[in-house]
Design a protein around this motif. Structure first.
Motif, PDB file in Angstrom:
ATOM      1  N   ILE A 151       0.866  -1.169   0.000  1.00  0.00           N
ATOM      2  CA  ILE A 151       0.000   0.000   0.000  1.00  0.00           C
ATOM      3  C   ILE A 151       0.904   1.220   0.000  1.00  0.00           C
ATOM      4  N   SER A 152       0.887   1.942  -1.102  1.00  0.00           N
ATOM      5  CA  SER A 152       1.824   3.048  -1.239  1.00  0.00           C
ATOM      6  C   SER A 152       1.213   4.401  -0.932  1.00  0.00           C
ATOM      7  N   ASN A 153      -0.126   4.432  -0.779  1.00  0.00           N
ATOM      8  CA  ASN A 153      -0.763   5.736  -0.605  1.00  0.00           C
ATOM      9  C   ASN A 153      -1.123   6.014   0.851  1.00  0.00           C
ATOM     10  N   SER A 154      -0.549   5.293   1.780  1.00  0.00           N
ATOM     11  CA  SER A 154      -0.786   5.567   3.186  1.00  0.00           C
ATOM     12  C   SER A 154       0.474   6.126   3.804  1.00  0.00           C
ATOM     13  N   GLU A 155       0.305   6.749   4.944  1.00  0.00           N
ATOM     14  CA  GLU A 155       1.450   7.360   5.601  1.00  0.00           C
ATOM     15  C   GLU A 155       2.487   6.299   5.970  1.00  0.00           C
ATOM     16  N   ASP A 156       2.037   5.183   6.526  1.00  0.00           N
ATOM     17  CA  ASP A 156       2.928   4.086   6.847  1.00  0.00           C
ATOM     18  C   ASP A 156       2.812   3.047   5.750  1.00  0.00           C
ATOM     19  N   SER A 157       3.947   2.650   5.194  1.00  0.00           N
ATOM     20  CA  SER A 157       3.919   1.634   4.151  1.00  0.00           C
ATOM     21  C   SER A 157       3.518   0.306   4.769  1.00  0.00           C
ATOM     22  N   LYS A 158       2.333  -0.197   4.397  1.00  0.00           N
ATOM     23  CA  LYS A 158       1.818  -1.423   4.964  1.00  0.00           C
ATOM     24  C   LYS A 158       1.597  -2.430   3.856  1.00  0.00           C
ATOM     25  N   THR A 159       1.548  -3.689   4.218  1.00  0.00           N
ATOM     26  CA  THR A 159       1.272  -4.744   3.262  1.00  0.00           C
ATOM     27  C   THR A 159       0.190  -5.649   3.801  1.00  0.00           C
ATOM     28  N   LEU A 160      -0.577  -6.224   2.902  1.00  0.00           N
ATOM     29  CA  LEU A 160      -1.556  -7.243   3.258  1.00  0.00           C
ATOM     30  C   LEU A 160      -1.329  -8.430   2.335  1.00  0.00           C
ATOM     31  N   THR A 161      -1.070  -9.576   2.893  1.00  0.00           N
ATOM     32  CA  THR A 161      -0.954 -10.778   2.092  1.00  0.00           C
ATOM     33  C   THR A 161      -2.344 -11.315   1.806  1.00  0.00           C
ATOM     34  N   ASP A 162      -2.417 -12.275   0.894  1.00  0.00           N
ATOM     35  CA  ASP A 162      -3.706 -12.910   0.621  1.00  0.00           C
ATOM     36  C   ASP A 162      -4.289 -13.522   1.892  1.00  0.00           C
ATOM     37  N   LYS A 163      -3.439 -14.169   2.665  1.00  0.00           N
ATOM     38  CA  LYS A 163      -3.893 -14.795   3.911  1.00  0.00           C
ATOM     39  C   LYS A 163      -4.481 -13.762   4.856  1.00  0.00           C
ATOM     40  N   GLU A 164      -3.835 -12.611   4.968  1.00  0.00           N
ATOM     41  CA  GLU A 164      -4.320 -11.558   5.864  1.00  0.00           C
ATOM     42  C   GLU A 164      -5.649 -11.000   5.386  1.00  0.00           C
ATOM     43  N   ILE A 165      -5.822 -10.889   4.087  1.00  0.00           N
ATOM     44  CA  ILE A 165      -7.086 -10.394   3.545  1.00  0.00           C
ATOM     45  C   ILE A 165      -8.233 -11.307   3.958  1.00  0.00           C
ATOM     46  N   PHE A 166      -8.026 -12.627   3.824  1.00  0.00           N
ATOM     47  CA  PHE A 166      -9.097 -13.582   4.103  1.00  0.00           C
ATOM     48  C   PHE A 166      -9.286 -13.866   5.586  1.00  0.00           C
ATOM     49  N   THR A 167      -8.340 -13.477   6.411  1.00  0.00           N
ATOM     50  CA  THR A 167      -8.501 -13.675   7.861  1.00  0.00           C
ATOM     51  C   THR A 167      -8.937 -12.400   8.567  1.00  0.00           C
TER      52      THR A 167
END
Length: 217
Positions: free
Chosen positions: A5-21
């Motif tokens: 995620i490049s448009n947030s103040e803190d660069s965060k990531t979500l994996t597929d697993k995190e999306i579904f959990t």
């Protein structure tokens, strides 16, 4: 897979697993990610599975067991539901986009369809419970006068327990749809509920008027 995620103040990531959990208990964060990143990876698979789930619900409500074999019902739900069942969701997303514009919503039909596909995850998961239900009562659960009480204490406990869990997941699906539309349309929760209801009234009220008019003739 991991997406940044490049448009947030803190660069965060979500994996597929995190999306579904995380979608179960932190839906706002997940829906924001899906909307901001236009995350389409599983949209069509989820729509096909949701179509299958809806097809089984219709098979029960329309008592298809009175006319078809159990395997016929299963094949119909999987193939027709999987290939065509998503069309109603597509139309609904378009109507949400259209009526949402009356409320100053920001989402288009594609973004709403995308985010709704993920909001439908609970009813997709609920299909797991069809396995024990069909295993216990088979075709009877699709009949208008089907016998769904004579299997015994433990089978009935499993059967009705899974039905309760299905109901809970259906309610949670509605909650996720409200949160999803609120995120993509930039609405409050109350306005999101209104946006979800407007298409129902838009279609349902004219149909009701026509039915009442026919019966009055």
């Amino acid at each position: 897979m991991q997406v940044e995620i490049s448009n947030s103040e803190d660069s965060k990531t979500l994996t597929d697993k995190e999306i579904f959990t995380k979608i179960w208990l932190s839906p706002r964060k997940v829906f924001k990610f899906i909307n901001d990143q236009q995350y389409d990876r599983y949209v069509y698979l989820l729509l096909a599975l949701a179509g299958i789930a809806n097809a089984f619900d219709r098979a029960v409500s329309r008592d298809l067991g009175d006319k078809m074999s159990l395997w016929g019902i299963i094949m119909l739900c999987f193939f027709v539901g999987g290939f065509l069942g998503w069309i109603s969701i597509y139309i609904y997303a378009g109507l949400i986009s259209w009526t949402g514009k009356w409320l100053k919503g920001e989402g288009n039909s594609s973004s709403i369809l995308r985010i709704l596909s993920y909001a439908l995850i609970p009813i997709i998961v609920a299909m797991i419970f069809l396995v024990p239900q069909i295993g216990i009562y088979g075709k009877e659960m699709f009949k208008s006068d089907g016998d769904i009480t004579s299997a015994g204490l433990i089978p009935n406990f499993i059967f009705y327990g899974t039905m309760i869990l299905e109901f809970v997941l259906a309610i949670w699906t509605i909650v996720l749809c409200v949160v999803a539309v609120a995120e993509v349309q930039k609405f409050s929760i109350a306005k999101s509920i209104l946006n979800l209801l407007l298409p129902v009234f838009l279609i349902g009220v004219p149909i009701l008027i026509i039915i009442l008019w026919i019966y009055s003739i």
